[in-house]
Design a protein around this motif. Sequence first.
Motif, PDB file in Angstrom:
ATOM      1  N   MET A  93      13.033 -10.848 -10.230  1.00 10.66           N
ATOM      2  CA  MET A  93      11.837 -10.463 -11.288  1.00 10.66           C
ATOM      3  C   MET A  93      10.580 -10.562 -10.427  1.00 10.66           C
ATOM      4  N   ALA A  94       9.796  -9.446 -10.340  1.00 14.70           N
ATOM      5  CA  ALA A  94       8.652  -9.560  -9.758  1.00 14.70           C
ATOM      6  C   ALA A  94       7.524 -10.620 -10.342  1.00 14.70           C
ATOM      7  N   ASP A  95       6.829 -11.065  -9.238  1.00 13.73           N
ATOM      8  CA  ASP A  95       5.632 -12.070  -9.497  1.00 13.73           C
ATOM      9  C   ASP A  95       4.621 -11.237 -10.157  1.00 13.73           C
ATOM     10  N   PRO A  96       4.184 -11.424 -11.274  1.00 18.73           N
ATOM     11  CA  PRO A  96       2.958 -10.621 -11.994  1.00 18.73           C
ATOM     12  C   PRO A  96       1.613 -10.972 -11.508  1.00 18.73           C
ATOM     13  N   ASP A  97       1.592 -12.250 -10.687  1.00 18.35           N
ATOM     14  CA  ASP A  97       0.350 -12.616 -10.207  1.00 18.35           C
ATOM     15  C   ASP A  97      -0.263 -12.226  -8.857  1.00 18.35           C
ATOM     16  N   THR A  98       0.561 -11.250  -8.396  1.00 19.02           N
ATOM     17  CA  THR A  98       0.197 -10.499  -7.116  1.00 19.02           C
ATOM     18  C   THR A  98       0.241  -9.114  -7.219  1.00 19.02           C
ATOM     19  N   ARG A  99      -0.519  -8.427  -6.475  1.00 18.28           N
ATOM     20  CA  ARG A  99      -0.516  -6.831  -6.288  1.00 18.28           C
ATOM     21  C   ARG A  99       0.802  -6.135  -5.986  1.00 18.28           C
ATOM     22  N   ASP A 100       1.369  -6.812  -5.255  1.00 16.70           N
ATOM     23  CA  ASP A 100       2.768  -6.449  -4.836  1.00 16.70           C
ATOM     24  C   ASP A 100       3.720  -6.641  -5.883  1.00 16.70           C
ATOM     25  N   GLY A 101       3.506  -7.766  -6.712  1.00 14.87           N
ATOM     26  CA  GLY A 101       4.461  -7.924  -7.685  1.00 14.87           C
ATOM     27  C   GLY A 101       4.081  -7.093  -8.900  1.00 14.87           C
ATOM     28  N   VAL A 102       2.759  -6.701  -8.984  1.00 13.94           N
ATOM     29  CA  VAL A 102       2.445  -5.617 -10.244  1.00 13.94           C
ATOM     30  C   VAL A 102       2.973  -4.521  -9.767  1.00 13.94           C
ATOM     31  N   ALA A 103       2.984  -4.034  -8.620  1.00 17.38           N
ATOM     32  CA  ALA A 103       3.638  -2.714  -7.982  1.00 17.38           C
ATOM     33  C   ALA A 103       5.183  -2.600  -8.279  1.00 17.38           C
ATOM     34  N   ARG A 104       6.056  -3.573  -7.988  1.00 19.26           N
ATOM     35  CA  ARG A 104       7.324  -3.737  -8.046  1.00 19.26           C
ATOM     36  C   ARG A 104       7.609  -3.716  -9.630  1.00 19.26           C
ATOM     37  N   ASP A 105       6.868  -4.419 -10.485  1.00 15.63           N
ATOM     38  CA  ASP A 105       7.206  -4.476 -11.768  1.00 15.63           C
ATOM     39  C   ASP A 105       7.141  -2.937 -12.415  1.00 15.63           C
ATOM     40  N   LEU A 106       5.969  -2.113 -12.082  1.00 14.60           N
ATOM     41  CA  LEU A 106       5.939  -0.918 -12.446  1.00 14.60           C
ATOM     42  C   LEU A 106       6.960  -0.099 -12.128  1.00 14.60           C
ATOM     43  N   VAL A 107       7.450  -0.280 -10.671  1.00  8.94           N
ATOM     44  CA  VAL A 107       8.518   0.565 -10.463  1.00  8.94           C
ATOM     45  C   VAL A 107       9.997   0.257 -11.341  1.00  8.94           C
ATOM     46  N   GLU A 108      10.177  -1.084 -11.592  1.00  7.59           N
ATOM     47  CA  GLU A 108      11.294  -1.482 -12.052  1.00  7.59           C
ATOM     48  C   GLU A 108      11.137  -0.694 -13.635  1.00  7.59           C
ATOM     49  N   ARG A 109      10.034  -0.603 -14.222  1.00  6.59           N
ATOM     50  CA  ARG A 109       9.898  -0.220 -15.451  1.00  6.59           C
ATOM     51  C   ARG A 109      10.096   1.344 -15.309  1.00  6.59           C
ATOM     52  N   ALA A 110       9.630   2.047 -14.419  1.00  7.57           N
ATOM     53  CA  ALA A 110       9.441   3.501 -14.243  1.00  7.57           C
ATOM     54  C   ALA A 110      11.238   3.598 -14.243  1.00  7.57           C
ATOM     55  N   SER A 111      11.791   3.031 -13.342  1.00 11.03           N
ATOM     56  CA  SER A 111      13.359   3.242 -13.019  1.00 11.03           C
ATOM     57  C   SER A 111      14.021   3.186 -14.322  1.00 11.03           C
ATOM     58  N   HIS A 112      13.625   1.979 -14.844  1.00 12.12           N
ATOM     59  CA  HIS A 112      14.499   1.856 -16.284  1.00 12.12           C
ATOM     60  C   HIS A 112      14.148   2.914 -17.272  1.00 12.12           C
ATOM     61  N   ALA A 113      12.797   3.546 -17.458  1.00  9.35           N
ATOM     62  CA  ALA A 113      12.647   4.776 -18.076  1.00  9.35           C
ATOM     63  C   ALA A 113      13.354   6.075 -17.911  1.00  9.35           C
ATOM     64  N   LEU A 114      13.382   6.138 -16.536  1.00  7.58           N
ATOM     65  CA  LEU A 114      14.013   7.286 -16.511  1.00  7.58           C
ATOM     66  C   LEU A 114      15.576   7.243 -16.606  1.00  7.58           C
ATOM     67  N   ALA A 115      16.241   6.004 -16.268  1.00  7.96           N
ATOM     68  CA  ALA A 115      17.543   5.710 -16.775  1.00  7.96           C
ATOM     69  C   ALA A 115      17.794   6.159 -18.278  1.00  7.96           C
ATOM     70  N   VAL A 116      16.834   5.690 -19.081  1.00  8.76           N
ATOM     71  CA  VAL A 116      17.262   5.617 -20.611  1.00  8.76           C
ATOM     72  C   VAL A 116      16.599   6.747 -21.147  1.00  8.76           C
ATOM     73  N   ALA A 117      15.882   7.720 -20.642  1.00  3.45           N
ATOM     74  CA  ALA A 117      15.014   8.696 -21.423  1.00  3.45           C
ATOM     75  C   ALA A 117      16.120   9.905 -21.413  1.00  3.45           C
ATOM     76  N   GLY A 118      17.306   9.741 -20.791  1.00  2.48           N
ATOM     77  CA  GLY A 118      18.223  11.074 -21.321  1.00  2.48           C
ATOM     78  C   GLY A 118      17.692  12.516 -20.595  1.00  2.48           C
ATOM     79  N   VAL A 119      16.810  12.354 -19.637  1.00  4.03           N
ATOM     80  CA  VAL A 119      16.467  13.659 -19.194  1.00  4.03           C
ATOM     81  C   VAL A 119      16.975  13.856 -17.550  1.00  4.03           C
ATOM     82  N   GLU A 120      17.802  14.909 -17.682  1.00  2.00           N
ATOM     83  CA  GLU A 120      18.442  15.171 -16.201  1.00  2.00           C
ATOM     84  C   GLU A 120      17.687  15.247 -14.891  1.00  2.00           C
ATOM     85  N   HIS A 121      16.380  15.976 -14.905  1.00  2.00           N
ATOM     86  CA  HIS A 121      15.489  16.041 -14.141  1.00  2.00           C
ATOM     87  C   HIS A 121      14.271  15.653 -14.273  1.00  2.00           C
ATOM     88  N   ALA A 122      14.055  14.494 -14.093  1.00  2.00           N
ATOM     89  CA  ALA A 122      12.440  13.789 -14.304  1.00  2.00           C
ATOM     90  C   ALA A 122      12.091  13.126 -13.133  1.00  2.00           C
TER      91      ALA A 122
END
Length: 91
Positions: free
Chosen positions: A1-30
């Motif tokens: 899990m990303a450390d929300p107290d660091t800038r890098d941690g915030v970036a990693r958290d955003l990338v994790e959220r984006a990856s999850h969103a792409l996986a569950v959105a059901g759009v083949e090309h996004a």
Amino acid sequence: MADPDTRDGVARDLVERASHALAVAGVEHADLYLTSRRRGMARFSNNSLDQHVDIEETAVTARAAVATGDGWSVASVTVSDVDQGAFVDAV
């Protein structure tokens, strides 16, 4: 899990959220394009700090392509809400 107290941690958290969103959105090309920036401003009056502003701006641009009979249809949207559900809704 990303450390929300660091800038890098915030970036990693955003990338994790984006990856999850792409996986569950059901759009083949996004794809998702994440931007985050931090800026500040200080105003001085009579040689002393009068006002200080620190702004952090985060935006997500989602782009999706769908095959049609004539080729591809592409749409994009930009949101500033970084909630997991907003990522999925954007895609």
